[in-house]
Enzyme design. Sequence first.
Site, PDB file in Angstrom:
ATOM      1  N   HIS A  96       1.345   3.833   1.960  1.00 27.16           N
ATOM      2  CA  HIS A  96       1.819   4.583   3.131  1.00 27.16           C
ATOM      3  C   HIS A  96       3.347   4.586   3.079  1.00 27.16           C
ATOM      4  O   HIS A  96       3.963   3.585   2.716  1.00 27.16           O
ATOM      5  CB  HIS A  96       1.327   3.955   4.441  1.00 27.16           C
TER       6      HIS A  96
ATOM      7  N   HIS B 205       5.700  -5.157  12.375  1.00 24.38           N
ATOM      8  CA  HIS B 205       5.023  -3.856  12.259  1.00 24.38           C
ATOM      9  C   HIS B 205       4.638  -3.309  13.629  1.00 24.38           C
ATOM     10  O   HIS B 205       3.565  -2.729  13.821  1.00 24.38           O
ATOM     11  CB  HIS B 205       3.797  -3.949  11.338  1.00 24.38           C
TER      12      HIS B 205
ATOM     13  N   ASP C  47      -0.575  -3.867   5.864  1.00 23.33           N
ATOM     14  CA  ASP C  47      -1.169  -3.577   7.170  1.00 23.33           C
ATOM     15  C   ASP C  47      -2.665  -3.893   7.104  1.00 23.33           C
ATOM     16  O   ASP C  47      -3.297  -3.665   6.072  1.00 23.33           O
ATOM     17  CB  ASP C  47      -1.010  -2.095   7.501  1.00 23.33           C
TER      18      ASP C  47
ATOM     19  N   ASP D  76       5.859   4.307   5.008  1.00 23.36           N
ATOM     20  CA  ASP D  76       6.724   3.295   5.637  1.00 23.36           C
ATOM     21  C   ASP D  76       6.733   1.976   4.867  1.00 23.36           C
ATOM     22  O   ASP D  76       7.419   1.034   5.258  1.00 23.36           O
ATOM     23  CB  ASP D  76       6.349   3.088   7.113  1.00 23.36           C
TER      24      ASP D  76
ATOM     25  N   HIS E 236       0.842  -1.197   0.000  1.00 28.24           N
ATOM     26  CA  HIS E 236       0.000   0.000   0.000  1.00 28.24           C
ATOM     27  C   HIS E 236       0.874   1.243   0.000  1.00 28.24           C
ATOM     28  O   HIS E 236       2.092   1.167   0.202  1.00 28.24           O
ATOM     29  CB  HIS E 236      -0.980  -0.016   1.182  1.00 28.24           C
TER      30      HIS E 236
END
Lengths: 304, 304
Positions: free
Chosen positions: A64, A271, A213, A66, A62
Site C-alpha cells: 500500500h 498508524h 497493517d 503509505d 506491504h
Amino acid sequence: MGIQLTILGCHSATPRTNAHPTAQYLKINERHILIDCGEGTQVLLRQHKVPFAKIKHIFISHLHGDHFFGLVGLISTFGLLDRRTELHIYGPKGIKEIITLQLKLSKSWTSFPLLFHELNSTESQIIFEDKKISVTTIPLDHRVYTNGFLFQEKEGQRKLNMENIIHEPEIEICDYHNLKNGKDFTKQDGTVLENDDLTLPPKTAHSYAFCSDTAYKPDIVPIIKGASLLYHESTFLEDKKNLTERTKHSTAKEAGSVAKQAEVHKLILGHYSSRYKDLNQFRLEALTEFENVELAESGKVFII
Amino acid sequence: MGIQLTILGCHSATPRTNAHPTAQYLKINERHILIDCGEGTQVLLRQHKVPFAKIKHIFISHLHGDHFFGLVGLISTFGLLDRRTELHIYGPKGIKEIITLQLKLSKSWTSFPLLFHELNSTESQIIFEDKKISVTTIPLDHRVYTNGFLFQEKEGQRKLNMENIIHEPEIEICDYHNLKNGKDFTKQDGTVLENDDLTLPPKTAHSYAFCSDTAYKPDIVPIIKGASLLYHESTFLEDKKNLTERTKHSTAKEAGSVAKQAEVHKLILGHYSSRYKDLNQFRLEALTEFENVELAESGKVFII
C-alpha cells in the site's frame, strides 16, 4: 547490543504536512535498518539526522502506498549520492518489478548492488540472519499480502568473571575464547571448573516486533512473545470497531490485548486514522488492556 | 481569462526539507493543471492551499524521479478522497505502466476515470485543446525523452461596444452572437455596419511556456515566441557550464538568452542545483541577457 528506534512517520493513508506515512529507522546491535518507506521518508531521514547512508536493509511490510511510495525516491537518492554499499530490499512479490521499471524508464541504474528478497510465504520465516541479528516475518491479516517483522539481537558471548579467573593460574588468555563460549575449564589434575563460576551471563538480547497493517490477529502472539518492544498498529478506536472488519485494521484496545497476551515489555501505537484529532485517546484505550503504552510520533526515539 | 502560476517545488534532484523537486500548479482560463509532480507534491498542494481536487490535467515532462515520483501518491490520494471526476495524465511512454503496475499491486483501483495520453513524438504537437485553452509540446534536449509544454489561452469573443450599438435600432439581442464572433451587420437598406465599429477587441490571450529539463536549445524559440511567461530551467551558472553537456541542463545565462530570442514578457528561473547557496546569482546572470527575470521559489505565485 541495544535498540534505537526512530519513528519517522506513523500516520495512515495520505501524507499531510504534519502527518507522515509509515517509516521507521531501527538501529539494532550495530545494524542499520529502515522499516517501511512512505512518500517523503527521505526528507524525514534528513530532518531527524539519521545517518541514512548506513542503512543496508530495508523491510517493506506491504504494497500500500503509505508504506512504500517513498522507496524509489530513496533508492534514486542513494544513486545520486554515489552510494557503493549494497542495499537489500525485503518486501512482497512485485516490489522488484515496481522499482526496476522506474529505474529503467528513468535510465537511472544504481551505482551500487541493489538486491531484492521478495516474500510470498504466509508462514513465519527467518528472512535475514547474521552474527548480530535475525529478522523473522510475522504474517499479518490485511487487505493485501502483509508481513510484520521481528528483529532480534543474537545473544552475545558470556563475559569473563575476572575476580574468579584471577585465582586460577592455569587459565591463560588463550582459554578465554572457550570460556566466553560457555565451556568449562579442566585443570591438569582433572578438576573441572564450571563455566558459571568463571563467567557472567551475556548482555540481554533485545527484540523489536513491528506489526502494521493488520486486523486483530492473536495467532501472532507466539512469534512476538516477550519482545522488548512491540509496535502495533491502531488505526481506530473502539468507536469505529465496525470499520476494522472491512479495512483489516485494529483498534487501540486490540493492540493492547495483543501486547498483553504476548507479554511484551512496551507497546508503541501508531498508524492513526486522520479522523482522530486527540491521539491520547489511543493510549488511554490501550491502557485498559496493557500497562506500558506509548504513542508513536514523528521524531520520537525509543532506546533500549 | 488570465494565468495564475503557483510554484510548488523548483529544485533539482533530491528532495530536501526546504528544497522541493519540480511541481507547478497552473490555473489558466479556468482550467486547473498540474505540471510535473516530484515526491511530496501532494503535501505542497495542501500547504499552499491549492484546490487540488479541481485539477483535471497533469502534464509530466519526463521520467526522472524529481519530476514524477509524487504522481502515484497523488493519484492514490484522489482515490482515497473518493474523487469521481476524470483525470488526464500526459507524459512519456511508460508512465501508464509505472502507475498502473503500482495500483494493481496495491489493489487500489481508482474510483474515477484515469486516462493516460502517452507521448513519444519528437515533433511539437498539440496534445490538448478545448474551448478555453490549448497545450502544445515543446521538444527538449535532455538525457531521457523530455517535453516542455506551451499552455495558451484561446482568444475570447469580441466584446460588444454598446455605446455605438445603442444608436442602431435594427440591431437586436439575437444579433449579438454574430457580432461577438466578428461578423458585420447589414441593415435592411443594404448599408453594411463594420464589426470594428460595433465591437471592441477581445481580452488578450496569454500563454505560459514551461521548459524543464533541457540543454540550451534555441530551436524551441519559434514555439514559445512572445509567451507571456517562460519558465526555463537553470540548473547551473556559467561557472559550471562544463557540466551542461553531459547532464543536458542549462545555465541561467542560456535561459536568459532563450527568453531574449523568444521575446517573452517574463522569465522565471528554477531547477537549481543544490551546489548553489545564493540563488540570486541565477537572476543576476540571466539579467545579463534579458531584463525581466524572477526566481521560482516554493509558494510563489505569478499572476497575469
